[in-house]
Write a protein that holds these residues in place. Structure first.
Motif, PDB file in Angstrom:
ATOM      1  N   UNK A  22     -45.522  23.476 102.491  1.00 17.69           N
ATOM      2  CA  UNK A  22     -44.638  23.491 101.320  1.00 17.69           C
ATOM      3  C   UNK A  22     -44.859  22.314 100.393  1.00 17.69           C
ATOM      4  N   UNK A  23     -45.751  21.394 100.764  1.00 20.71           N
ATOM      5  CA  UNK A  23     -46.042  20.261  99.900  1.00 20.71           C
ATOM      6  C   UNK A  23     -45.044  19.136 100.038  1.00 20.71           C
ATOM      7  N   UNK A  24     -44.481  18.914 101.233  1.00 24.82           N
ATOM      8  CA  UNK A  24     -43.481  17.878 101.455  1.00 24.82           C
ATOM      9  C   UNK A  24     -44.142  16.643 102.044  1.00 24.82           C
ATOM     10  N   UNK A  25     -43.872  15.476 101.483  1.00 19.78           N
ATOM     11  CA  UNK A  25     -44.363  14.212 102.020  1.00 19.78           C
ATOM     12  C   UNK A  25     -43.391  13.727 103.079  1.00 19.78           C
ATOM     13  N   UNK A  92     -37.783  23.220  86.748  1.00 16.90           N
ATOM     14  CA  UNK A  92     -38.048  22.359  87.892  1.00 16.90           C
ATOM     15  C   UNK A  92     -38.859  23.088  88.958  1.00 16.90           C
ATOM     16  N   UNK A  93     -38.510  24.346  89.216  1.00 16.40           N
ATOM     17  CA  UNK A  93     -39.210  25.116  90.249  1.00 16.40           C
ATOM     18  C   UNK A  93     -40.641  25.454  89.865  1.00 16.40           C
ATOM     19  N   UNK A  94     -40.845  25.785  88.603  1.00 20.22           N
ATOM     20  CA  UNK A  94     -42.135  26.352  88.213  1.00 20.22           C
ATOM     21  C   UNK A  94     -43.097  25.360  87.577  1.00 20.22           C
ATOM     22  N   UNK A  95     -42.585  24.242  87.009  1.00 25.59           N
ATOM     23  CA  UNK A  95     -43.475  23.378  86.245  1.00 25.59           C
ATOM     24  C   UNK A  95     -43.478  21.916  86.686  1.00 25.59           C
ATOM     25  N   UNK A  96     -42.342  21.234  86.582  1.00 27.21           N
ATOM     26  CA  UNK A  96     -42.343  19.784  86.654  1.00 27.21           C
ATOM     27  C   UNK A  96     -41.717  19.181  87.913  1.00 27.21           C
ATOM     28  N   UNK A  97     -40.952  19.940  88.660  1.00 27.10           N
ATOM     29  CA  UNK A  97     -40.269  19.384  89.810  1.00 27.10           C
ATOM     30  C   UNK A  97     -38.929  18.776  89.433  1.00 27.10           C
ATOM     31  N   UNK A  98     -38.093  18.531  90.451  1.00 25.13           N
ATOM     32  CA  UNK A  98     -36.719  18.083  90.210  1.00 25.13           C
ATOM     33  C   UNK A  98     -36.657  16.692  89.601  1.00 25.13           C
ATOM     34  N   UNK A  99     -37.457  15.743  90.124  1.00 29.01           N
ATOM     35  CA  UNK A  99     -37.349  14.355  89.678  1.00 29.01           C
ATOM     36  C   UNK A  99     -37.591  14.233  88.182  1.00 29.01           C
ATOM     37  N   UNK A 100     -38.644  14.886  87.687  1.00 31.15           N
ATOM     38  CA  UNK A 100     -38.970  14.799  86.264  1.00 31.15           C
ATOM     39  C   UNK A 100     -37.877  15.423  85.401  1.00 31.15           C
ATOM     40  N   UNK A 230     -38.714  11.937  98.506  1.00 30.45           N
ATOM     41  CA  UNK A 230     -39.669  12.966  98.900  1.00 30.45           C
ATOM     42  C   UNK A 230     -39.673  14.033  97.806  1.00 30.45           C
ATOM     43  N   UNK A 231     -40.830  14.324  97.272  1.00 31.11           N
ATOM     44  CA  UNK A 231     -40.913  15.237  96.134  1.00 31.11           C
ATOM     45  C   UNK A 231     -41.572  16.546  96.547  1.00 31.11           C
ATOM     46  N   UNK A 232     -40.931  17.611  96.168  1.00 21.74           N
ATOM     47  CA  UNK A 232     -41.458  18.954  96.421  1.00 21.74           C
ATOM     48  C   UNK A 232     -42.359  19.367  95.262  1.00 21.74           C
ATOM     49  N   UNK A 233     -43.503  19.919  95.603  1.00 21.63           N
ATOM     50  CA  UNK A 233     -44.389  20.415  94.567  1.00 21.63           C
ATOM     51  C   UNK A 233     -43.804  21.693  93.963  1.00 21.63           C
ATOM     52  N   UNK A 234     -43.921  21.846  92.649  1.00 23.62           N
ATOM     53  CA  UNK A 234     -43.438  23.096  92.025  1.00 23.62           C
ATOM     54  C   UNK A 234     -44.103  24.310  92.658  1.00 23.62           C
ATOM     55  N   UNK A 235     -43.280  25.284  93.045  1.00 27.71           N
ATOM     56  CA  UNK A 235     -43.795  26.466  93.750  1.00 27.71           C
ATOM     57  C   UNK A 235     -43.758  27.725  92.895  1.00 27.71           C
ATOM     58  N   UNK A 236     -43.337  27.598  91.675  1.00 27.58           N
ATOM     59  CA  UNK A 236     -43.254  28.789  90.828  1.00 27.58           C
ATOM     60  C   UNK A 236     -41.867  29.398  90.907  1.00 27.58           C
ATOM     61  N   UNK A 237     -41.343  29.795  89.797  1.00 22.78           N
ATOM     62  CA  UNK A 237     -39.992  30.346  89.765  1.00 22.78           C
ATOM     63  C   UNK A 237     -39.950  31.742  90.362  1.00 22.78           C
TER      64      UNK A 237
END
Length: 570
Positions: A22-25, A92-100, A230-237
């Motif tokens: 899932x792209x989790x650090x 957030x889900x599809x492009x930039x992520x929550x933090x941004x 910990x940042x999740x990579x955008x997975x697409x909406x």
């Protein structure tokens, strides 16, 4: 003991593998991030509710906006504040992520609040008393409201998702959500009391300045935890998947499917599964069969390895069934629109009522007009606690099962109707006092000898209704939505609020055009008729809901209830 340790080790390895996929650090996150996120939630929420809660009074008193027009602007702003979170979640889900998204939204909110503070402190940015505002003040005001709304909408749901992403265990995530909602309620209570009091009693500049300060502090603390998150990579909406089904259906609309072909040509459908798929390899369901075209394979739709070559022309059977599930839920969801619409009308008109009534509590304290909504905010959590600890347990003992989400929503409908009826009775009493003291020709800001605490009754009742239908809707959508869409299930509630506030604006506009119930001076109108109209429409909407609820068949809730009953018997 050895078997237990082996099972635990296997579970940990599996969780780690899934997290990496899932792209989790895994080196970041955990409870160390909690103070940064929760303080950010508190600061940003204080700032947001601080300007929203008293906006109508500010428009009337400082910008000379007519009372009903101010109510319309207030409803539009609230609609935006409830529809922007959906856009923020999708981005957030599809492009930039929550933090941004959270960072950008917080900065936008800060800029908007700075502009709003300038309108309250600079005489050139607000009209003189009795004058109509010119283009410059209105341009700055609307720019401020737009930026502040973008900020509020962009961070509301994304910061909750980001907080949960920091924790690996479901139990820890549950604890975080408890603290998140507690913080939101506390922020709203403080904003509707302390900040509103400063705005009304000391000065608008200082009041909005406090919002700027809390926004800045919340943003600074949130950014201070940047290296721990910990940042999740955008997975697409997931909405893209829904759109693909609809587009593929339209593109293959000319394909003719007979019922016999649906059952016999199962090999013609595309069944590729994801790791979360639980759908057996059976033919698509017969309901909404026109959507089955999206999963029907034609030449060129797939690659030699079996993967989809044209995702906007071919979808999996599971994706098609997910869309069908949403279609089945739509009638129930649509009945919730008129749960939010009367509340939007009630909130805006209640503030207009409070401006004309005696808001004193004792000889020295006067309740700020914008603080009256606190009665609804307090009623909701109190009712939730009381129902959870007493009412629901009694229900379970009497009936042998817990109340279903649909039953809770139904109770919310009933209390909503009762609240509108209560508002109508209070307004009838207010108009009687107006006529008995010959205040019809006075301005709507003339204070009459009637306590504004009467308004607390309908607001408290609507809060009780929200305590039933809001958790009921969250539970229904979360359990019944397809698995890939569960993260966006709560966004459907926000969409209901947004449509409800826009609809409330349309209702008020229609009433003003067709009747004389809502003149600029409400002392000369019949606002009680507006509330009685909402009662009638609410009863009709409740009948529509009952029909939808009777026809709906649970997909997951019913199974869980049956399993729970079996466990209780054992």
């Amino acid at each position: 003991m050895a078997d237990t340790n082996a099972q635990q080790q296997f579970h940990d390895q599996l969780s780690q593998a899934e997290s990496q996929t899932a792209g989790i650090d895994l080196k970041r996150g955990g409870w160390i991030t909690f103070p940064f996120i929760i303080v950010g939630v508190m600061g940003l929420s204080l700032a947001s509710w601080g300007w929203v809660s008293n906006l109508m009074v500010y428009l009337i008193q400082e910008f000379n906006v007519k009372s009903v027009d101010a109510a319309q602007i207030y409803n539009i702003v609230n609609g935006c504040n409830n529809i922007f979170p959906i856009a923020g979640a999708i981005i957030a889900d599809s492009l930039f992520g929550c933090f941004t998204v959270i960072t950008f939204s917080s900065i936008a909110s800060l800029l908007g609040l700075i502009l709003l503070t300038l309108t309250a402190t600079l005489h050139s940015l607000r009209p003189s008393e009795g004058e109509t505002p010119s283009r410059l003040p209105l341009g700055v005001l609307y720019s401020a409201l737009t930026l502040a709304s973008i900020g509020l909408g962009g961070m509301r749901f994304t910061i909750a998702t980001m907080g949960a992403d920091q924790l690996a265990k479901a139990k820890d995530q549950g604890v975080f959500f408890n603290w998140y909602f507690f913080t939101l309620y506390m922020a709203s209570v403080v904003s509707f009391t302390a900040i509103v009091y400063v705005q009304d009693s000391i000065g608008w500049g200082l009041g909005f300045g406090l919002c700027v300060g809390t926004n800045a502090v919340g943003l600074a603390v949130f950014l201070a935890g940047k290296h721990y998150y910990r940042r999740m990579k955008p997975k697409g909406s997931p909405f893209i998947s829904l759109a693909r089904v609809l587009v593929a259906t339209v593109r293959k609309w000319k394909l003719v499917l007979m019922s016999s072909q649906i059952q016999s040509n199962q090999s013609s459908y595309y069944y590729a599964k994801t790791k979360d798929s639980k759908l057996p390899s059976s033919a698509p369901s017969s309901s909404f069969s026109f959507l089955n075209r999206a999963a029907l394979q034609t030449e060129g739709d797939t690659r030699p390895d079996g993967s989809i070559a044209k995702p906007w022309r071919l979808c999996t059977v599971e994706q098609v069934e997910d869309v069908k599930t949403l279609f089945r839920l739509f009638p129930l969801w649509s009945s919730g629109i008129f749960l939010s619409t009367p509340v939007g009308v009630q909130i805006s008109l209640t503030i207009l009522q409070a401006l004309t009534m005696d808001r004193h509590v004792g000889p020295h304290f006067q309740i700020p007009t914008g603080s009256f909504l606190i009665f609804s905010l307090l009623s909701t959590p109190i009712t939730i606690s009381f129902a959870d600890r007493f009412l629901l347990s009694k229900w379970s003992k009497l009936t042998g099962r817990s109340p279903t989400p649909l039953q809770r929503i139904g109770l919310g409908h009933v209390f909503n109707i009762m609240s509108m009826a209560s508002s109508a009775l209070v307004e009838s009493r207010r108009l009687h006092v107006v006529r008995s003291h010959h205040l019809e020709d006075q301005t709507s800001s003339t204070i009459m000898p009637m306590s504004a605490l009467w308004l607390a009754v309908p607001l408290a009742i609507v809060g009780v209704g929200e305590a039933f239908h809001f958790p009921g809707q969250v539970s229904l959508y979360y359990q019944e939505f397809p698995m890939p869409l569960r993260n966006t299930a709560t966004a459907m509630i926000s969409l209901l609020f947004a449509i409800g506030f826009y609809m409330s604006t349309a209702v008020i506009n229609l009433v003003r055009k067709v009747t004389n119930w809502l003149p600029d001076n409400i002392n000369q109108g019949r606002m009680d008729y507006v509330f009685w109209m909402l009662v009638v429409i609410g009863v009709a909407n409740f009948g529509y809901y009952v029909v939808c609820a009777m026809l709906y068949k649970y997909q997951n809730v019913g199974l869980e209830s049956e399993n729970q009953e079996v466990q209780d018997e054992e």
